[in-house]
Design a protein around this motif. Structure first.
Motif, PDB file in Angstrom:
ATOM      1  N   SER B 228       0.840  -1.200   0.000  1.00 40.61           N
ATOM      2  CA  SER B 228       0.000   0.000   0.000  1.00 40.61           C
ATOM      3  C   SER B 228       0.870   1.243   0.000  1.00 40.61           C
ATOM      4  CB  SER B 228      -0.898   0.029   1.234  1.00 40.61           C
ATOM      5  OG  SER B 228      -1.559  -1.182   1.359  1.00 40.61           O
ATOM      6  N   LEU B 229       1.919   1.191   0.814  1.00 38.01           N
ATOM      7  CA  LEU B 229       2.834   2.324   0.881  1.00 38.01           C
ATOM      8  C   LEU B 229       3.390   2.620  -0.510  1.00 38.01           C
ATOM      9  CD1 LEU B 229       3.435   3.628   3.616  1.00 38.01           C
ATOM     10  CD2 LEU B 229       5.735   2.662   3.450  1.00 38.01           C
ATOM     11  N   PHE B 230       3.821   1.548  -1.184  1.00 43.27           N
ATOM     12  CA  PHE B 230       4.393   1.694  -2.519  1.00 43.27           C
ATOM     13  C   PHE B 230       3.373   2.248  -3.494  1.00 43.27           C
ATOM     14  CE2 PHE B 230       5.047  -0.415  -6.693  1.00 43.27           C
ATOM     15  CZ  PHE B 230       6.177   0.287  -7.071  1.00 43.27           C
ATOM     16  N   SER B 231       2.175   1.626  -3.522  1.00 50.69           N
ATOM     17  CA  SER B 231       1.204   2.026  -4.544  1.00 50.69           C
ATOM     18  C   SER B 231       0.717   3.454  -4.294  1.00 50.69           C
ATOM     19  CB  SER B 231       0.034   1.047  -4.594  1.00 50.69           C
ATOM     20  OG  SER B 231      -0.474   0.841  -3.310  1.00 50.69           O
ATOM     21  N   PHE B 232       0.476   3.796  -3.029  1.00 45.78           N
ATOM     22  CA  PHE B 232       0.018   5.167  -2.783  1.00 45.78           C
ATOM     23  C   PHE B 232       1.146   6.179  -2.988  1.00 45.78           C
ATOM     24  CE2 PHE B 232      -3.617   3.000  -1.035  1.00 45.78           C
ATOM     25  CZ  PHE B 232      -4.643   3.809  -1.483  1.00 45.78           C
ATOM     26  N   GLY B 233       2.370   5.729  -2.723  1.00 43.22           N
ATOM     27  CA  GLY B 233       3.512   6.583  -3.029  1.00 43.22           C
ATOM     28  C   GLY B 233       3.566   6.914  -4.513  1.00 43.22           C
ATOM     29  N   VAL B 234       3.353   5.877  -5.322  1.00 40.88           N
ATOM     30  CA  VAL B 234       3.365   6.089  -6.776  1.00 40.88           C
ATOM     31  C   VAL B 234       2.261   7.048  -7.186  1.00 40.88           C
ATOM     32  CG1 VAL B 234       2.919   4.958  -8.981  1.00 40.88           C
ATOM     33  CG2 VAL B 234       4.458   3.906  -7.337  1.00 40.88           C
ATOM     34  N   LEU B 235       1.068   6.868  -6.595  1.00 40.16           N
ATOM     35  CA  LEU B 235      -0.046   7.743  -6.953  1.00 40.16           C
ATOM     36  C   LEU B 235       0.244   9.194  -6.555  1.00 40.16           C
ATOM     37  CD1 LEU B 235      -3.143   5.534  -6.122  1.00 40.16           C
ATOM     38  CD2 LEU B 235      -2.344   6.262  -8.352  1.00 40.16           C
ATOM     39  N   ILE B 236       0.862   9.365  -5.396  1.00 42.44           N
ATOM     40  CA  ILE B 236       1.179  10.732  -4.957  1.00 42.44           C
ATOM     41  C   ILE B 236       2.222  11.351  -5.884  1.00 42.44           C
ATOM     42  CG2 ILE B 236       2.304  12.022  -3.099  1.00 42.44           C
ATOM     43  CD1 ILE B 236       0.699  10.143  -1.184  1.00 42.44           C
ATOM     44  N   LEU B 237       3.145  10.491  -6.328  1.00 40.70           N
ATOM     45  CA  LEU B 237       4.132  10.966  -7.309  1.00 40.70           C
ATOM     46  C   LEU B 237       3.429  11.444  -8.576  1.00 40.70           C
ATOM     47  CD1 LEU B 237       7.206  10.966  -7.009  1.00 40.70           C
ATOM     48  CD2 LEU B 237       7.259   9.048  -8.600  1.00 40.70           C
ATOM     49  N   TRP B 238       2.404  10.685  -8.972  1.00 41.12           N
ATOM     50  CA  TRP B 238       1.615  11.076 -10.148  1.00 41.12           C
ATOM     51  C   TRP B 238       0.926  12.422  -9.941  1.00 41.12           C
ATOM     52  CZ3 TRP B 238       1.125  10.189 -15.082  1.00 41.12           C
ATOM     53  CH2 TRP B 238       1.601   8.966 -15.608  1.00 41.12           C
ATOM     54  N   MET B 239       0.555  12.727  -8.703  1.00 40.43           N
ATOM     55  CA  MET B 239      -0.054  14.033  -8.429  1.00 40.43           C
ATOM     56  C   MET B 239       0.996  15.133  -8.524  1.00 40.43           C
ATOM     57  SD  MET B 239      -2.482  13.866  -5.182  1.00 40.43           S
ATOM     58  CE  MET B 239      -2.790  12.366  -4.384  1.00 40.43           C
ATOM     59  N   ILE B 240       2.152  14.859  -7.923  1.00 43.52           N
ATOM     60  CA  ILE B 240       3.126  15.937  -7.735  1.00 43.52           C
ATOM     61  C   ILE B 240       3.926  16.220  -8.999  1.00 43.52           C
ATOM     62  CG2 ILE B 240       5.220  16.576  -6.472  1.00 43.52           C
ATOM     63  CD1 ILE B 240       4.050  15.064  -4.106  1.00 43.52           C
TER      64      ILE B 240
END
Lengths: 426, 255
Positions: B228-240
C-alpha cells in the motif's frame, strides 16, 4: 425389551467366563481390570466373539487382529501408536470396530503406516471411531464390503510430523463411506483401483492436497459430500462411469486449485452439485462423454475450463451466477450439447415469452481467450479496454469459436434440486 | 494566495458543468446501490464508471477552465503575487472544487451504503484520480499556448490513459510472452494511474483472490503494508510530478 437387553449386557460384564465354548464369548479389557492388554485378549477370543474395551490409553505397539471379532469401545478408549507403530492391522473377515480412538501412528517415508490398516479382508465395519494425529488414517488393501461410518479423522496438528491420506483405499470394491469427517490430512479420501463403491455425506475439509483423489476407480457414486478449502480441491483421474450428485465443492482457492479436476474421465455424470468460490470450478482435460447437468456455479474464477482434448461433453440446465469467466478453452473445443443453461451475463431478450432467450449466448469472451494464453493480461482485468473488446467480439465474433454457444439460454434461474443440508453445513 | 484559491474554488463550484457532474454522480451511485442488493456489485459498477468519468471530467474541465481564465491569470500575474503561488492556488482551487464535487456525488452514497474498507479505498482512490488529472491538465495547459490544441491534447491524454495504454500493454505482453513478465507487469501498471487505481481497488474487493499467480504478484507489490505504501507513493508521485513540471514552466513562461 430394553431392560432385558441391559440385564444381558450386565451379565456379560460381570460373569464373562460363564459362557461355554460354542457360544460367543465377550471379554472386557480395561486398565483397572485383570485383563489389561488388548493383544492378549485377541489370543483368547475366537471368530464371532466380542471384545469390549473400556476407556483408557492402550500402548501396545503394533497390534495384529487375525480373527473375526467385534470390538466395542466404551468411553472412547485410545489405542496409541506412540508415533512409532501401526496401531492396528486387521487381516481377517467379519470384523467390526466401534467407538475406538486411534492416535499417534508412526510415520515413514518407506512404508505406509496407518492407524488402522485393513488387509485382504471382507465384511468390515468401522464406525464412530476417531483418528487423531496419524500418518495414514485408515488404509484399505485388497478388501471388499468394507464400511466406514461416522468416523472423524483429524491430522496435521503436530508440527514436523508428516500426514498422509485420511481414508486410503487400494484395490478394493464395494466400499461404503458415510458421514465421515476428514481434516488436515494430505488427501482426504484417496482411491486407487476401487470400484463399485458409495461415498456419501462425508466432509473433507482443509486437507493439505486434495479433498478427494482417485485414480482407476470405476463405477463409484459420490453423493452429498462436502469438499471445502482443500489445498488443491478435488482431482479425479483415469476413471470410468463416475457419478457425482449433490456434492458441495467450495473455497478451493489457489493457482492450481480446482473444484473438480477431471483428467481422462469417461462416461460420467456430474449432477446437482454446487460449486462455490473456487478458482476453477471444473477443469476438464481429456474427458469423454461427460454430462454436466443442473449444477450451480456460483462466484468462481472460472466456472468451467474445458480443454480441447475433451469430446462429447454435455452441459445442460446449469446455473452460472457471479463467475468471473463462465467458460474457457484452449483450442477448438466441440461440445456435444450446451442448452438451457442460465447465464447471469446473458443480455438477450425473449420476445415470445417462452422463458428461452431468442439469441444464443456465447460464454467465451475475448478476454477469457486472451487470459488463457497470457496470464499476465490479468493486469487489464475489468478495464474499459477489455470491456470494449468483449462487446465488439460478442457483436462480431472473429476470435471466439463460432459453434460454442448456448442456443437456448433460459431467462430465469433454474430451480436447483440440491440437498439443502449440504449448504447448511457452513 | 488564500484569496485566489477561494475565488477559484467558489467560481468552479458555481459552474453548471461541475454541478451537473456532481448531481449525475450522486444519482448514478444512489441508483446503483438501490437497484443492486449486494453493495459489492454496485461498487464494482461504480468503479468502472469512476475510472472513465473522473479522469475525463477532471482533465477536460481543468484545461478549459485554465484557458478561459488566461486573461485573469495575466491580470493576477501583474499583481504582487509570486507566480508559483498564483499557479499553485489555481491548482488547489481546481482540485479542491472537483474533489468536493466527487465527494458529494460519489462519496456520500458509498459511505451510506458501504462504509467499509472497500468503500473508503474507493473514495480515496477517486479523490486521488481527480487530483492527478487536474495536475496533468495543468501540465498540458502550461506547455501548449493554443486553446484548441490544448483541449485536443487533453482529450487525447484521457483517451491514452483509459484506452490506448491498455491496448499497448496487451500488445507488449503478447510480444514478450516467452519472457518472465512479473516485473514488466508491475512496471506497466505503475505507468498508468488509472490502471493502478483499478488494480488497487480490485485487490481490496477480493475478486482478485480468484485469479492465480499474477494476482499473487499484484498482491505482493500493491497490497499489504509495504505494498500500500508503494502504490500510494506512486499515486502521490503522479499528483506531484506533472504539477511540479508545470510550476517550473509557468515560472519562466512568457504570458
Amino acid at each position: 425389551m430394553g431392560r432385558v437387553f441391559t440385564f444381558k449386557i450386565s451379565l456379560f460384564l460381570f460373569f464373562p467366563f460363564w459362557i461355554l465354548n460354542g457360544y460367543a464369548t465377550t471379554i472386557v479389557v480395561s486398565p483397572v481390570n485383570q485383563q489389561k492388554v488388548i493383544s492378549n485378549a485377541f489370543q483368547q477370543l475366537k471368530d464371532g466373539d466380542t471384545l469390549i474395551v473400556k476407556s483408557g490409553v492402550y500402548q501396545e505397539g503394533a497390534i495384529l487382529l487375525n480373527k473375526g471379532l467385534t470390538i466395542i469401545g466404551e468411553g472412547l478408549p485410545v489405542i496409541d501408536g506412540e508415533n512409532k507403530y501401526e496401531n492396528l492391522l486387521v487381516e481377517h473377515d467379519n470384523v467390526r470396530i466401534k467407538g475406538v480412538v486411534f492416535k499417534n501412528s508412526g510415520s515413514s517415508s518407506f512404508t505406509d503406516i496407518a492407524a488402522l490398516k485393513i488387509k485382504n479382508s471382507k465384511n468390515i465395519v468401522v464406525e464412530n471411531c476417531r483418528f487423531e494425529n496419524n500418518f495414514f488414517g485408515i488404509h484399505t488393501i485388497n478388501s471388499s464390503n468394507v464400511s466406514y461410518l461416522n468416523n472423524e479423522l483429524i491430522s496435521g496438528m503436530t508440527k514436523g510430523k508428516p500426514s498422509s491420506n485420511g481414508i486410503h483405499c487400494w484395490k478394493s470394491k464395494h466400499l461404503t463411506l458415510k458421514n465421515n469427517t476428514i481434516k488436515g490430512h494430505r488427501d482426504g479420501i484417496y482411491f486407487e483401483f476401487v470400484t463399485q463403491s458409495l461415498i456419501e455425506n462425508n466432509h473433507s475439509v482443509g486437507n493439505k492436497r486434495y479433498g478427494l483423489h482417485f485414480m482407476f476407480s470405476h463405477d463409484n457414486l459420490y453423493k452429498k459430500n462436502e469438499f471445502r478449502s482443500n489445498g488443491a480441491g478435488v482431482a479425479v483421474m483415469y476413471s470410468k462411469r463416475v457419478h457425482m450428485v449433490n456434492n458441495l465443492f467450495a473455497e478451493n482457492w489457489g493457482n492450481a486449485a480446482y473444484g473438480v479436476l477431471l483428467k481422462e474421465i469417461d462416461d460420467s455424470k456430474i449432477e446437482n452439485n454446487v460449486f462455490h468460490e473456487n478458482t476453477i470450478a471444473i477443469l476438464s482435460d481429456g474427458a469423454n462423454r461427460i454430462q454436466i447437468f443442473n449444477n450451480q456455479f456460483l462466484k468462481n474464477g472460472w466456472a468451467l475450463k474445458v480443454q480441447a482434448s475433451c469430446s462429447d461433453v454435455e452441459l445442460n440446465q446449469n446455473n452460472f451466477i457471479g463467475n468471473t469467466f463462465d467458460l474457457a478453452t484452449n483450442g477448438n473445443l466441440v461440445m456435444k450439447s450446451m442448452d438451457r443453461n442460465y447465464w447471469d451475463k446473458y443480455e438477450g431478450y425473449d420476445l415470445n415469452k417462452d422463458g428461452i432467450g431468442d439469441v444464443p449466448y456465447r460464454p467465451i469472451t475475448f478476454y477469457s481467450l486472451i487470459i488463457e494464453r497470457n496470464p499476465g493480461t490479468l493486469m487489464l482485468f475489468r478495464s474499459f479496454f477489455v470491456k470494449l473488446m468483449d462487446k465488439a467480439e460478442s457483436v462480431f465474433p472473429s476470435l471466439t469459436p463460432e459453434n460454442l454457444k448456448d442456443t437456448a439460454p433460459v431467462m430465469k434461474k433454474i430451480k436447483h434440486l440440491t440437498n439443502d443440508s449440504v449448504f447448511s453445513n457452513k | 494566495m488564500k484569496k485566489v484559491v477561494k475565488y477559484v474554488a467558489f467560481d468552479i463550484l458555481r459552474n453548471k458543468i461541475v454541478i451537473a457532474y456532481m448531481v449525475f454522480l450522486f444519482l448514478f451511485s444512489m441508483g446503483l446501490f438501490i437497484i443492486e442488493e449486494v453493495p459489492e456489485k454496485s461498487l464494482l459498477s461504480l468503479l468502472t464508471l469512476n475510472l472513465i468519468l473522473i479522469p475525463l471530467i477532471s482533465i477536460m474541465f481543468s484545461t478549459i477552465y485554465i484557458y478561459n481564465s488566461s486573461e485573469f491569470i495575466e491580470l493576477l500575474a501583474a499583481q504582487p503575487i509570486q507566480r508559483k503561488s498564483l499557479w499553485l492556488s489555481f491548482f488547489i482551487g481546481l482540485a479542491s472544487a472537483l474533489s468536493l464535487a466527487f465527494f458529494i456525488g460519489c462519496g456520500i452514497p458509498v459511505l451510506l451504503f458501504s462504509a467499509n474498507s472497500v468503500g473508503i479505498i474507493m473514495i480515496i482512490t477517486g479523490w486521488i484520480l481527480s487530483v492527478i488529472f487536474v495536475s496533468v491538465s495543468m501540465f498540458i495547459s502550461v506547455y501548449i499556448k493554443d486553446k484548441t490544441k490544448g483541449i485536443g491534447v487533453s482529450l487525447l491524454t484521457w483517451l491514452y490513459f483509459t484506452l490506448l495504454f491498455d491496448g499497448v500493454v496487451l500488445f507488449v505482453l503478447f510480444q514478450l510472452l516467452e519472457y518472465p513478465l512479473e516485473k514488466l507487469i508491475i512496471g506497466l501498471s505503475v505507468m498508468n494511474p488509472i490502471d493502478l487505481v483499478r488494480i488497487i481497488s480490485l485487490l481490496n474487493m477480493d475478486v482478485s483472490a480468484l485469479m492465480g499467480a499474477t494476482s499473487a504478484i499484484f498482491k505482493q507489490s500493491f497490497a499489504g503494508n509495504m505494498g500500500s505504501l508503494f502504490s500510494f507513493g506512486v499515486l502521490i508521485l503522479w499528483m506531484i510530478l506533472p504539477l511540479y513540471l508545470s510550476v517550473r514552466k509557468f515560472d519562466k513562461k512568457d504570458l
